[in-house]
Design a protein around this motif. Structure first.
Motif, PDB file in Angstrom:
ATOM      1  N   PRO A  70       0.823  -1.216   0.000  1.00 22.46           N
ATOM      2  CA  PRO A  70       0.000   0.000   0.000  1.00 22.46           C
ATOM      3  C   PRO A  70       0.848   1.254   0.000  1.00 22.46           C
ATOM      4  CG  PRO A  70       0.033  -1.007   2.175  1.00 22.46           C
ATOM      5  CD  PRO A  70       0.717  -1.969   1.262  1.00 22.46           C
ATOM      6  N   PRO A  71       0.341   2.355  -0.529  1.00 24.35           N
ATOM      7  CA  PRO A  71       1.079   3.621  -0.522  1.00 24.35           C
ATOM      8  C   PRO A  71       1.243   4.157   0.899  1.00 24.35           C
ATOM      9  CG  PRO A  71      -1.156   3.953  -1.314  1.00 24.35           C
ATOM     10  CD  PRO A  71      -0.969   2.476  -1.199  1.00 24.35           C
ATOM     11  N   VAL A  72       2.217   5.036   1.062  1.00 24.85           N
ATOM     12  CA  VAL A  72       2.486   5.627   2.374  1.00 24.85           C
ATOM     13  C   VAL A  72       2.020   7.076   2.395  1.00 24.85           C
ATOM     14  CG1 VAL A  72       4.440   4.113   2.852  1.00 24.85           C
ATOM     15  CG2 VAL A  72       4.821   6.282   1.655  1.00 24.85           C
ATOM     16  N   ALA A  73       1.835   7.601   3.590  1.00 23.23           N
ATOM     17  CA  ALA A  73       1.393   8.988   3.741  1.00 23.23           C
ATOM     18  C   ALA A  73       2.564   9.952   3.862  1.00 23.23           C
ATOM     19  CB  ALA A  73       0.473   9.122   4.959  1.00 23.23           C
ATOM     20  N   SER A  74       3.719   9.462   4.320  1.00 23.40           N
ATOM     21  CA  SER A  74       4.871  10.343   4.506  1.00 23.40           C
ATOM     22  C   SER A  74       6.152   9.554   4.298  1.00 23.40           C
ATOM     23  CB  SER A  74       4.864  10.956   5.905  1.00 23.40           C
ATOM     24  OG  SER A  74       5.188   9.974   6.875  1.00 23.40           O
ATOM     25  N   PHE A  75       7.266  10.280   4.098  1.00 26.42           N
ATOM     26  CA  PHE A  75       8.560   9.625   3.941  1.00 26.42           C
ATOM     27  C   PHE A  75       8.962   8.888   5.223  1.00 26.42           C
ATOM     28  CE2 PHE A  75       9.003  13.020   0.672  1.00 26.42           C
ATOM     29  CZ  PHE A  75       9.240  12.201  -0.417  1.00 26.42           C
ATOM     30  N   ALA A  76       8.490   9.387   6.361  1.00 22.62           N
ATOM     31  CA  ALA A  76       8.831   8.754   7.641  1.00 22.62           C
ATOM     32  C   ALA A  76       8.264   7.345   7.746  1.00 22.62           C
ATOM     33  CB  ALA A  76       8.334   9.622   8.794  1.00 22.62           C
ATOM     34  N   ASP A  77       7.226   7.053   6.958  1.00 22.63           N
ATOM     35  CA  ASP A  77       6.626   5.717   6.984  1.00 22.63           C
ATOM     36  C   ASP A  77       7.432   4.696   6.190  1.00 22.63           C
ATOM     37  OD1 ASP A  77       4.531   6.737   8.487  1.00 22.63           O
ATOM     38  OD2 ASP A  77       3.302   7.188   6.726  1.00 22.63           O
ATOM     39  N   LEU A  78       8.457   5.165   5.492  1.00 20.91           N
ATOM     40  CA  LEU A  78       9.280   4.280   4.667  1.00 20.91           C
ATOM     41  C   LEU A  78      10.530   3.849   5.431  1.00 20.91           C
ATOM     42  CD1 LEU A  78       9.102   6.430   1.421  1.00 20.91           C
ATOM     43  CD2 LEU A  78       8.087   4.157   1.679  1.00 20.91           C
ATOM     44  N   GLU A  79      11.061   2.725   5.060  1.00 19.10           N
ATOM     45  CA  GLU A  79      12.298   2.243   5.676  1.00 19.10           C
ATOM     46  C   GLU A  79      13.498   2.854   4.943  1.00 19.10           C
ATOM     47  OE1 GLU A  79      12.391  -1.969   5.988  1.00 19.10           O
ATOM     48  OE2 GLU A  79      10.480  -2.111   7.047  1.00 19.10           O
ATOM     49  N   LEU A  80      13.649   4.172   5.114  1.00 12.31           N
ATOM     50  CA  LEU A  80      14.755   4.889   4.497  1.00 12.31           C
ATOM     51  C   LEU A  80      15.861   5.119   5.523  1.00 12.31           C
ATOM     52  CD1 LEU A  80      12.828   7.653   2.488  1.00 12.31           C
ATOM     53  CD2 LEU A  80      14.087   5.731   1.504  1.00 12.31           C
ATOM     54  N   PRO A  81      17.117   5.136   5.081  1.00  4.55           N
ATOM     55  CA  PRO A  81      18.201   5.465   5.998  1.00  4.55           C
ATOM     56  C   PRO A  81      18.001   6.845   6.618  1.00  4.55           C
ATOM     57  CG  PRO A  81      19.071   4.572   3.940  1.00  4.55           C
ATOM     58  CD  PRO A  81      17.603   4.791   3.728  1.00  4.55           C
ATOM     59  N   ALA A  82      18.453   6.999   7.840  1.00  4.33           N
ATOM     60  CA  ALA A  82      18.285   8.271   8.548  1.00  4.33           C
ATOM     61  C   ALA A  82      18.914   9.428   7.777  1.00  4.33           C
ATOM     62  CB  ALA A  82      18.897   8.164   9.943  1.00  4.33           C
ATOM     63  N   ALA A  83      20.039   9.154   7.112  1.00  5.38           N
ATOM     64  CA  ALA A  83      20.708  10.211   6.345  1.00  5.38           C
ATOM     65  C   ALA A  83      19.827  10.725   5.210  1.00  5.38           C
ATOM     66  CB  ALA A  83      22.037   9.690   5.785  1.00  5.38           C
ATOM     67  N   LEU A  87       7.534   3.825  -3.943  1.00  6.96           N
ATOM     68  CA  LEU A  87       8.695   3.679  -3.068  1.00  6.96           C
ATOM     69  C   LEU A  87       8.625   2.448  -2.149  1.00  6.96           C
ATOM     70  CD1 LEU A  87       9.740   7.326  -2.151  1.00  6.96           C
ATOM     71  CD2 LEU A  87      11.237   5.521  -3.041  1.00  6.96           C
ATOM     72  N   PRO A  88       7.467   2.148  -1.521  1.00  3.03           N
ATOM     73  CA  PRO A  88       7.439   0.936  -0.687  1.00  3.03           C
ATOM     74  C   PRO A  88       7.821  -0.325  -1.468  1.00  3.03           C
ATOM     75  CG  PRO A  88       5.500   2.282  -0.278  1.00  3.03           C
ATOM     76  CD  PRO A  88       6.185   2.866  -1.478  1.00  3.03           C
ATOM     77  N   ASN A  89       7.354  -0.408  -2.701  1.00  3.36           N
ATOM     78  CA  ASN A  89       7.636  -1.580  -3.530  1.00  3.36           C
ATOM     79  C   ASN A  89       9.063  -1.570  -4.056  1.00  3.36           C
ATOM     80  OD1 ASN A  89       4.743  -2.790  -3.836  1.00  3.36           O
ATOM     81  ND2 ASN A  89       4.497  -0.589  -4.191  1.00  3.36           N
ATOM     82  N   ALA A  90       9.558  -0.391  -4.466  1.00  2.00           N
ATOM     83  CA  ALA A  90      10.926  -0.300  -4.963  1.00  2.00           C
ATOM     84  C   ALA A  90      11.930  -0.597  -3.849  1.00  2.00           C
ATOM     85  CB  ALA A  90      11.177   1.084  -5.550  1.00  2.00           C
ATOM     86  N   LEU A  91      11.653  -0.115  -2.644  1.00  2.00           N
ATOM     87  CA  LEU A  91      12.544  -0.392  -1.512  1.00  2.00           C
ATOM     88  C   LEU A  91      12.552  -1.880  -1.156  1.00  2.00           C
ATOM     89  CD1 LEU A  91      11.719   2.701   0.704  1.00  2.00           C
ATOM     90  CD2 LEU A  91      13.984   2.127  -0.202  1.00  2.00           C
TER      91      LEU A  91
END
Length: 468
Positions: A19-32, A53-57
Motif C-alpha cells: 500500500p502507498p504511504v502517507a509520509s517519507f517517515a513511513d518508509l524504511e529509508l536510511p536516517a541520512a 517507493l514501498p515496492n521499490a525499496l
C-alpha cells in the motif's frame, strides 16, 4: 480514481502491491536520507513516490507510466540509493545504472540525486555525449556506485572496455519511450542484456507503445504498475491556445511575446531557425538564449542554468528541450513552429503546469496550417481556444502577456529592423500591401496591374534564357 488507486498488477503481475504511504517517515529509508529530505524541504511524497517507493525499496520491479514533472526522479532515486548504500564499487563496475535519453535529463537527474548520494557517501558518475569520454572513463576507473548515462555514450564506454555492467543490481530506464523514439532501442537492450538477470529493474515512460511494451515484457519481472498524469493535455491547470497570425506579422508577434514580463520557452523545428530568432530577439532588447544539439554540452548546461535562475528570460529551443527539462514556475510555452506529432505536442506542453502549478501553451499558426494543427490537437486529446491576433493588440497581451520590446540591442551592433505590418489588417495572398488600394473600388485594377507585371516579368525571364 486517485493516482494511488491506479497502482495495479498488470503485465502478468501475481504479487499484490504494497500500500502507498502517507509520509517519507513511513518508509524504511536510511536516517541520512530522511535528514536530507528535510534539508531539501521535500516534505510530503508525490503520489507516484508514495505508491512506488514501498515496492521499490522492497526490491520489486516497477513500471511507472506518466508525464515528466510527476516526481518520478525521487520515486526511483531514493530507492536506488537506499538499496545501494553501504556497498563500494570496484573500478569500471558500477552497482546501479540510470539510462536517460538526453544530456539535459542526465544532468537534471544527477543534480536531483546528488545531495542524497552525498549523504550516503555514494559516488555518482554522469556519462553523456558532448563531453570528454576520456574524463568519463577516468571517473569510472576511480569507481562510481551509480552511473547516469545516455545509451550512446554508455555503448561507447562499454566498447572501450571502460565500463562493465556485470555487477549492476538496479537498472532504471527513464523516459523509455523517448529513448525508443530516438533510435536507442538497440543500445538499451544491449545494456539490459549485460546486467544480471535477477537484478531489479524500474522503467518509466509517458507512453507504452510497441517498443516500450516489448522492453517491459522482456526485462521486467512481476512489476508493480503505477500511472500518474497519463497525458499532459489532461492537466486541469494547463490552458491551450492556437493563435492565428498573418505571415509578415509573425516575427513581430513572437518578439512581443518574448518581451513579456516573465520567462517563456519557445519551440522551433530547426537549429538554424533557433539561432536566427535568438539573434533577432537579442537585437530587439530581449534577453534570449538558444538551446539545440549543435551547442556544446557546457554551453547547453550553462544556458539551462541561466534560464532556471531567470538570468535569461527566453529559451529558444528545438525538441531537445521537450523532454526532461524541469523549470519551476514556467507558466508559458510557445510553439513558434507547430509540432507535427501529437506526442511532441504533449511533451513540449509538459514543460509548464508542473507539480500542480498552472501554465499556458500557445501554438502560432498561419491560416493555411489551421486544419493540420486542428487534426494534431484532436489526436493529442487537446481542446484549444482559437484566436486571430495581431502584434500590438490587447488580445495578444491578454493571452500571452506580450508587450513592446525595448529595442535596445543586448550585444551591441544595430537594432533589429522594425517589424513590418504592425497593426495592419489581415490580407489575402496576392492583394496589395497598400491598404488604401483595397477601398473605393480600385482593388480590381490593382490585381490586374499586378498580373500584368507578373506576365511581363515572366516574358523577360524567358527571353533572357533564350538569349543566354
Amino acid at each position: 480514481m486517485t493516482d494511488a488507486d491506479r497502482t495495479s498488477t498488470t503485465h502478468g503481475d501475481a504479487t499484490p502491491a504494497l500500500p502507498p504511504v502517507a509520509s517519507f517517515a513511513d518508509l524504511e529509508l536510511p536516517a541520512a536520507l530522511l535528514r536530507t529530505l528535510g534539508e531539501q524541504e521535500v516534505r510530503e511524497p508525490f503520489p507516484i513516490q508514495a505508491a512506488t517507493l514501498p515496492n521499490a525499496l522492497a526490491g520489486r520491479d516497477v513500471l511507472g507510466r506518466g508525464r515528466t514533472g510527476s516526481g518520478k526522479t525521487l520515486a526511483f532515486g531514493l530507492a536506488l540509493l537506499a538499496r545501494t548504500a553501504g556497498r563500494r564499487a570496484e573500478p569500471k563496475q558500477p552497482l546501479a545504472l540510470i539510462l536517460v535519453p538526453t544530456r539535459e535529463l542526465a544532468q537534471q537527474v544527477t543534480e536531483a540525486l546528488a545531495p542524497y548520494a552525498e549523504a550516503l557517501r555514494l559516488r555518482l558518475a554522469t556519462v553523456v555525449g558532448g563531453m570528454s569520454i576520456g574524463r568519463q572513463a577516468a571517473q569510472l576507473r576511480e569507481g562510481a556506485e551509480v552511473v547516469v548515462a545516455t545509451p550512446g555514450r554508455l555503448h561507447d564506454l562499454i566498447d572501450r572496455k571502460a565500463c562493465r555492467l556485470a555487477r549492476v543490481r538496479i537498472t532504471v530506464l527513464d523516459e523509455a519511450d523517448q529513448m525508443c523514439d530516438m533510435g536507442f532501442l538497440p543500445q538499451v537492450t544491449e545494456a539490459l542484456d549485460q546486467v544480471p538477470a535477477d537484478g531489479q529493474r524500474m522503467l518509466f515512460s509517458a507512453t507504452l507503445d510497441q517498443d516500450v511494451d516489448g522492453l517491459v515484457r522482456r526485462y521486467l519481472h512481476d512489476p508493480v504498475v503505477h500511472e500518474v498524469d497519463p497525458s499532459a493535455g489532461a492537466v486541469t491547470t494547463m490552458d491551450h491556445h492556437v493563435l492565428v497570425v498573418h505571415g509578415p506579422d509573425r516575427y513581430a508577434v513572437i518578439t512581443e511575446i518574448a518581451a513579456r514580463d516573465g520567462r517563456v520557452l519557445l519551440f522551433l523545428d530547426t537549429k538554424h531557425s533557433v539561432d536566427q530568432l535568438t539573434k533577432h530577439l537579442r537585437a530587439s532588447g530581449v534577453d534570449a538564449a538558444a538551446l539545440h544539439s549543435g551547442k556544446s554540452q557546457p554551453q547547453r548546461t550553462r544556458t539551462l542554468a541561466q534560464f532556471k535562475a531567470s538570468k535569461i528570460t527566453v529559451l529558444v529551443a528545438t525538441n531537445v528541450a521537450a523532454r526532461g527539462l524541469h523549470v519551476d514556475d514556467l507558466d508559458l510555452v510557445v510553439n513558434v513552429d507547430p509540432p507535427t506529432d501529437p506526442k511532441d505536442y504533449l511533451h513540449r506542453a509538459g514543460r509548464t503546469a508542473r507539480a500542480g502549478e498552472s501554465g499556458r501553451v500557445v501554438t502560432l499558426v498561419l491560416s493555411g496550417q489551421r486544419r493540420e494543427v486542428s487534426r494534431l490537437m484532436g489526436e493529442a486529446g487537446i481542446e484549444a481556444t482559437v484566436t486571430k491576433v495581431r502584434s500590438g493588440e490587447a488580445q495578444l497581451s491578454r493571452i500571452t502577456g506580450a508587450r513592446k520590446p525595448s529595442g535596445v540591442p543586448l550585444d551591441g551592433g544595430p537594432a533589429a529592423p522594425k517589424a513590418k505590418n504592425h497593426n495592419a489588417p489581415f490580407r489575402g495572398i496576392g492583394t496589395s500591401k497598400d491598404a488604401s488600394r483595397g477601398t473605393g473600388g480600385t482593388g480590381g485594377k490593382s490585381r490586374k496591374s499586378g498580373e500584368a507585371r507578373k506576365l511581363a516579368e515572366a516574358r523577360r525571364a524567358a527571353r533572357v534564357r533564350r538569349e543566354g
